[in-house]
Design a protein around this motif. Structure first.
Motif, PDB file in Angstrom:
ATOM      1  N   GLY A   2      26.534  39.088  18.781  1.00 40.07           N
ATOM      2  CA  GLY A   2      26.780  38.141  18.354  1.00 40.07           C
ATOM      3  C   GLY A   2      28.134  37.223  18.006  1.00 40.07           C
ATOM      4  N   TYR A   3      28.791  36.025  17.292  1.00 42.77           N
ATOM      5  CA  TYR A   3      30.031  36.335  17.861  1.00 42.77           C
ATOM      6  C   TYR A   3      30.460  36.533  16.363  1.00 42.77           C
ATOM      7  CZ  TYR A   3      27.318  32.395  20.253  1.00 42.77           C
ATOM      8  OH  TYR A   3      26.754  32.021  21.161  1.00 42.77           O
ATOM      9  N   TYR A  41      27.921  36.389  13.528  1.00 45.28           N
ATOM     10  CA  TYR A  41      27.314  35.615  12.980  1.00 45.28           C
ATOM     11  C   TYR A  41      26.168  35.299  14.708  1.00 45.28           C
ATOM     12  CZ  TYR A  41      30.908  34.233  10.140  1.00 45.28           C
ATOM     13  OH  TYR A  41      31.805  33.847   8.978  1.00 45.28           O
ATOM     14  N   SER A  42      24.881  34.384  14.204  1.00 41.78           N
ATOM     15  CA  SER A  42      24.067  34.851  15.724  1.00 41.78           C
ATOM     16  C   SER A  42      23.715  33.873  16.015  1.00 41.78           C
ATOM     17  CB  SER A  42      22.807  34.559  14.703  1.00 41.78           C
ATOM     18  OG  SER A  42      22.436  33.766  14.016  1.00 41.78           O
ATOM     19  N   ASP A  43      23.023  33.195  17.162  1.00 38.26           N
ATOM     20  CA  ASP A  43      23.321  32.211  17.377  1.00 38.26           C
ATOM     21  C   ASP A  43      22.219  30.775  16.679  1.00 38.26           C
ATOM     22  OD1 ASP A  43      23.727  32.810  19.871  1.00 38.26           O
ATOM     23  OD2 ASP A  43      21.845  33.272  20.826  1.00 38.26           O
ATOM     24  N   ASN A  44      21.511  31.427  15.483  1.00 35.65           N
ATOM     25  CA  ASN A  44      20.631  30.154  14.646  1.00 35.65           C
ATOM     26  C   ASN A  44      21.733  29.819  13.952  1.00 35.65           C
ATOM     27  OD1 ASN A  44      18.650  30.060  15.864  1.00 35.65           O
ATOM     28  ND2 ASN A  44      17.629  31.829  14.552  1.00 35.65           N
ATOM     29  N   LEU A  46      25.452  29.866  13.756  1.00 38.02           N
ATOM     30  CA  LEU A  46      25.684  29.176  15.346  1.00 38.02           C
ATOM     31  C   LEU A  46      25.606  27.094  14.933  1.00 38.02           C
ATOM     32  CD1 LEU A  46      28.080  28.336  17.040  1.00 38.02           C
ATOM     33  CD2 LEU A  46      27.137  28.295  19.214  1.00 38.02           C
ATOM     34  N   ILE A  47      24.385  27.205  15.241  1.00 37.70           N
ATOM     35  CA  ILE A  47      23.583  25.392  15.992  1.00 37.70           C
ATOM     36  C   ILE A  47      23.771  25.104  14.084  1.00 37.70           C
ATOM     37  CG2 ILE A  47      21.365  24.293  15.798  1.00 37.70           C
ATOM     38  CD1 ILE A  47      20.539  26.619  17.820  1.00 37.70           C
TER      39      ILE A  47
END
Length: 82
Positions: A2-3, A41-44, A46-47
């Motif tokens: 993740g980030y 942090y996940s892609d979800n 992030l969105i």
């Protein structure tokens, strides 16, 4: 994985201190934790964060946004884009 919070902050334009505050105060954009307790942090997320930043830039308050579910946030974003 993740980030990191640093990467996430740079991509979204949301200050790291603000991210931590939202997580603690509203349990909003709550990051996963590694075994060593580091946020990621996940892609979800992030969105969701990008949508949140867009809504804040358009006059919404975080106290309101944080009480909405993902579909409601998406709907608000779409209504502004129209």
């Amino acid at each position: 994985m993740g980030y990191s919070i640093d990467q996430f902050s740079k991509i979204t334009g949301i200050n790291k201190l603000v991210l931590r505050t939202w997580e603690n105060r509203y349990e909003f954009l709550k990051a996963e934790r590694s075994e060593t307790n580091i946020r990621y942090y996940s892609d979800n997320l992030l969105i969701k964060a990008l949508n949140t930043k867009f809504l804040i830039d358009n006059g919404y308050k975080i106290s309101f946004i944080s009480s909405q579910d993902d579909k409601e946030i998406d709907g608000l974003v779409e209504s502004i884009k129209r």
